[in-house]
Design a protein around this motif. Sequence first.
Motif, mmCIF file in Angstrom:
data_model
loop_
_atom_site.group_PDB
_atom_site.id
_atom_site.type_symbol
_atom_site.label_atom_id
_atom_site.label_comp_id
_atom_site.label_asym_id
_atom_site.label_seq_id
_atom_site.Cartn_x
_atom_site.Cartn_y
_atom_site.Cartn_z
ATOM 1 N N CYS A 206 -50.798 2.042 17.542
ATOM 2 C CA CYS A 206 -50.383 2.098 16.131
ATOM 3 C C CYS A 206 -51.141 3.228 15.429
ATOM 4 O O CYS A 206 -52.334 3.413 15.637
ATOM 5 C CB CYS A 206 -50.719 0.764 15.456
ATOM 6 S SG CYS A 206 -50.544 0.751 13.666
ATOM 7 N N ILE A 207 -50.428 4.000 14.611
ATOM 8 C CA ILE A 207 -51.095 5.103 13.906
ATOM 9 C C ILE A 207 -51.317 4.784 12.420
ATOM 10 O O ILE A 207 -51.548 5.667 11.600
ATOM 11 C CB ILE A 207 -50.298 6.417 14.045
ATOM 12 C CG1 ILE A 207 -48.861 6.237 13.532
ATOM 13 C CG2 ILE A 207 -50.295 6.899 15.495
ATOM 14 C CD1 ILE A 207 -48.109 7.548 13.324
ATOM 15 N N SER A 208 -51.207 3.488 12.067
ATOM 16 C CA SER A 208 -51.487 3.048 10.684
ATOM 17 C C SER A 208 -50.676 3.784 9.631
ATOM 18 O O SER A 208 -51.206 4.138 8.587
ATOM 19 C CB SER A 208 -52.968 3.233 10.336
ATOM 20 O OG SER A 208 -53.754 2.413 11.120
ATOM 21 N N CYS A 209 -49.415 3.986 9.905
ATOM 22 C CA CYS A 209 -48.617 4.732 8.925
ATOM 23 C C CYS A 209 -48.049 3.808 7.856
ATOM 24 O O CYS A 209 -47.691 4.248 6.776
ATOM 25 C CB CYS A 209 -47.486 5.476 9.623
ATOM 26 S SG CYS A 209 -46.307 4.382 10.436
ATOM 27 N N SER A 237 -49.303 -1.720 2.086
ATOM 28 C CA SER A 237 -49.181 -2.027 3.510
ATOM 29 C C SER A 237 -50.447 -2.707 4.007
ATOM 30 O O SER A 237 -51.539 -2.175 3.860
ATOM 31 C CB SER A 237 -48.962 -0.723 4.287
ATOM 32 O OG SER A 237 -49.278 -0.928 5.653
ATOM 33 N N CYS A 238 -50.265 -3.882 4.602
ATOM 34 C CA CYS A 238 -51.404 -4.642 5.131
ATOM 35 C C CYS A 238 -52.007 -3.988 6.365
ATOM 36 O O CYS A 238 -53.035 -4.430 6.871
ATOM 37 C CB CYS A 238 -50.970 -6.069 5.451
ATOM 38 S SG CYS A 238 -49.597 -6.139 6.625
ATOM 39 N N ILE A 239 -51.340 -2.944 6.853
ATOM 40 C CA ILE A 239 -51.839 -2.228 8.034
ATOM 41 C C ILE A 239 -52.936 -1.232 7.629
ATOM 42 O O ILE A 239 -53.734 -0.797 8.441
ATOM 43 C CB ILE A 239 -50.660 -1.470 8.720
ATOM 44 C CG1 ILE A 239 -49.586 -2.465 9.181
ATOM 45 C CG2 ILE A 239 -51.131 -0.621 9.885
ATOM 46 C CD1 ILE A 239 -50.026 -3.445 10.236
ATOM 47 N N LEU A 240 -52.953 -0.872 6.348
ATOM 48 C CA LEU A 240 -53.916 0.137 5.897
ATOM 49 C C LEU A 240 -55.311 -0.465 5.728
ATOM 50 O O LEU A 240 -55.460 -1.601 5.293
ATOM 51 C CB LEU A 240 -53.448 0.771 4.579
ATOM 52 C CG LEU A 240 -52.032 1.354 4.599
ATOM 53 C CD1 LEU A 240 -51.693 1.973 3.248
ATOM 54 C CD2 LEU A 240 -51.880 2.382 5.720
ATOM 55 N N GLU A 241 -56.301 0.335 6.019
ATOM 56 C CA GLU A 241 -57.675 -0.144 6.059
ATOM 57 C C GLU A 241 -58.156 -0.661 4.704
ATOM 58 O O GLU A 241 -58.926 -1.610 4.623
ATOM 59 C CB GLU A 241 -58.567 1.006 6.549
ATOM 60 C CG GLU A 241 -59.875 0.559 7.168
ATOM 61 C CD GLU A 241 -61.037 0.798 6.234
ATOM 62 O OE1 GLU A 241 -60.957 1.742 5.431
ATOM 63 O OE2 GLU A 241 -62.015 0.039 6.297
ATOM 64 N N CYS A 285 -38.306 -2.546 11.084
ATOM 65 C CA CYS A 285 -39.689 -2.140 11.379
ATOM 66 C C CYS A 285 -39.782 -1.517 12.766
ATOM 67 O O CYS A 285 -40.618 -0.642 13.001
ATOM 68 C CB CYS A 285 -40.645 -3.325 11.260
ATOM 69 S SG CYS A 285 -40.241 -4.729 12.315
ATOM 70 N N VAL A 286 -38.929 -1.967 13.672
ATOM 71 C CA VAL A 286 -38.935 -1.404 15.027
ATOM 72 C C VAL A 286 -38.300 -0.018 14.991
ATOM 73 O O VAL A 286 -38.832 0.948 15.547
ATOM 74 C CB VAL A 286 -38.168 -2.327 16.003
ATOM 75 C CG1 VAL A 286 -38.298 -1.809 17.432
ATOM 76 C CG2 VAL A 286 -38.659 -3.758 15.886
ATOM 77 N N ASP A 287 -37.162 0.077 14.314
ATOM 78 C CA ASP A 287 -36.477 1.380 14.202
ATOM 79 C C ASP A 287 -37.384 2.440 13.592
ATOM 80 O O ASP A 287 -37.337 3.603 13.976
ATOM 81 C CB ASP A 287 -35.238 1.256 13.300
ATOM 82 C CG ASP A 287 -34.143 0.439 13.959
ATOM 83 O OD1 ASP A 287 -34.143 0.336 15.204
ATOM 84 O OD2 ASP A 287 -33.284 -0.103 13.221
ATOM 85 N N ASP A 288 -38.186 2.037 12.628
ATOM 86 C CA ASP A 288 -38.978 3.022 11.887
ATOM 87 C C ASP A 288 -40.365 3.273 12.455
ATOM 88 O O ASP A 288 -41.063 4.176 12.008
ATOM 89 C CB ASP A 288 -39.105 2.598 10.411
ATOM 90 C CG ASP A 288 -37.807 2.860 9.649
ATOM 91 O OD1 ASP A 288 -36.821 3.270 10.297
ATOM 92 O OD2 ASP A 288 -37.784 2.660 8.424
ATOM 93 N N CYS A 289 -40.783 2.474 13.409
ATOM 94 C CA CYS A 289 -42.132 2.656 13.950
ATOM 95 C C CYS A 289 -42.169 3.875 14.871
ATOM 96 O O CYS A 289 -41.439 3.940 15.845
ATOM 97 C CB CYS A 289 -42.567 1.411 14.716
ATOM 98 S SG CYS A 289 -44.190 1.586 15.479
#
Lengths: 306, 251
Positions: A206-209, A237-241, A285-289
Amino acid sequence: MIYELTRDDMEKLYQRISQEYETFGAKEELGEVIFSRISSFSEVSEEKSSYSPKDFLIKRSENILEVPRADKKAVFGVKSCDLRGFQIMDLQILNKDPFYTVRRENTIFVNFVCNEMCNGGFCTSFGGPVLDRYDIQVLHRDGKYFVQADDRYERFLTGFKISQDQNVFSRHSQEFLQRYGKIDLNGIEKRMKWNSKLWSEFASYCISCGACNYSCPTCYCIDVYDDETGRKKEWDSCILEGFTRTAAGNVRPELSDRLRQRFYHKFKYYKLSKGEYLCTGCNRCVDDCPVDIDIKEVITHDYDKE
Amino acid sequence: MKPIKFRMETDDTYTMVFSKKTDSHAGQFYMLSVDGVGESPISVASGFCNPLTFSIKAVGSVTRYIMEHRDAEIGLRGPYGNVWPWKGSDHIVAIAGGIGIPPIKALIEDMESEGNLHDLTVLYGARSPRDIVYRNEIEAWKKKLDFRVTVDSGDSSWNGHVGVVTTLIPGVDEFRKGRAFVIGPPIMMKFSVQELLKNGFSPENIYLSLERRMECGIGVCGHCNLGQWYVCESGPIFRYSDVMNEPELFL
Ligand SMILES: Cc1cc2nc3c(=O)[nH]c(=O)nc-3n(C[C@H](O)[C@H](O)[C@H](O)COP(=O)(O)OP(=O)(O)OC[C@H]3O[C@@H](n4cnc5c(N)ncnc54)[C@H](O)[C@@H]3O)c2cc1C
Ligand code: SF4
Ligand code: SF4
Ligand code: FES
């Protein structure tokens, strides 16, 4: 009540709605299907839009010191999975977020039921693509438009032909399920493991985009912050630090912690607090990852085997 | 709104008093904001109907801005969150670490106005004597209730107890049938709970006030979850037995 409309009738239905509502539709533009203003039903594409219609209710960014505006909008050609996204979000934010709430109440979504499963989609796992709640639901099948409306909007359908086939939606739903099957969720809320290797494996590429969150029709988290022009709320985004960072520390310092949070929120926390999974199987989310992380793997993974 | 009183408690912690009456009960919080700077959740430090008070440690943009601009216009939204469940309990042991003390001040004032101070014991731990907040109040409280203070490390002026706040817990084991309220940094809460359990308090009688990043205070922004709960909505106070299995509890 299910009505049976011709293409001309659909245009009439559009006219009726457009007298009261500003109309938008999924529209092909430069090779993409995007939501924009329309002036006739014929402009509406039946293809899945490139982006979810989330922006109609939760703006990508807006000033919250302004008063929410009750603009009446009708959006044609929303896919069922995307509409379901709003229905699920309602459980948490309706009547709490004043901007979401006023827009939700003043927007009609005319959803199109799919005839084929989109690439990678798994809406059948969540009961799609026929919805049991809708504003105005349309099934274009066998050359006809089968239409049903919520009580609030039934008035738009008066006078149109009542369909002989009052089971067409449920039959379509069964056929669709038969044709495409579904991924068995199989109590995913109980199966996922906190220390599964899956989270660190995903974290290794994952590149945390944050694209997964932005594309998702159920991700409602927002960042609230001030700048020179006022107080803003913006898709977060909950993926961001920084998502959980406080002056005192960070609850989720590792990317694997944050990926796990995303999947736990979707498949466990929301199920426990609201009784629904926070996912509609739209596959956006899969299409855009950019690195092909597939949420379906979270469902199909054999946690007991680890 | 602008505060009518502003007082430095320590080098980096200040207390603001507003003319508005407190319309919340101990444990609840407000969102304080400065336009162009931001918003922060801050516990109410005053009892119901007393002048609305907050005590704040300057750690970041909003909290520092207010300290440096004492006449700044401050926006207030609230009150939000739940209250310390002190009613109907035998005895309360409130344990506060660091800047966890303001909602305990509110608790003291709420219990005092209902004539219940004899049912309260407070254990307050500060890092050093210089970090003690509410010095003046503490002298008065010591006369009115069982208020015990400790510092992690003392200095020449200090002749009180030295040691982390958990070291005071064995001394309150006589209240083990009552309720314990814990608020402070995660590590302090974790060890306090361990010590309380060791001293015979039950998980059902231990309550924790949790701190999470909060941006809305109303269950909308999604930042403050502990497992299935949003701390702003279902908390900030949780019964330990309800959340003890959450892996992120003491993070
Ligand atoms: C329910 C609750 C009650 C609190 N009561 C008090 C109190 O009485 N006194 C006190 O000094 N502090 C209290 N805090 C902590 C206080 O909210 C943070 O120190 C403050 O938000 C930091 O904001 P900042 O803008 O100065 O820092 P920055 O690091 O610049 O923060 C930017 C933003 O992040 C969020 N944020 C950052 N840190 C925290 C944090 N620790 N908790 C929640 N959100 C945060 C806020 O939205 C803040 O505006 C409380 C926290 C919570 C959750
Ligand atoms: S498939 Fe992905 S984008 Fe679609 S609802 Fe589920 S989590 Fe969101
Ligand atoms: S879209 Fe993919 S790469 Fe981007 S944050 Fe989500 S999982 Fe990570
Ligand atoms: S602070 Fe926004 S959901 Fe709790």
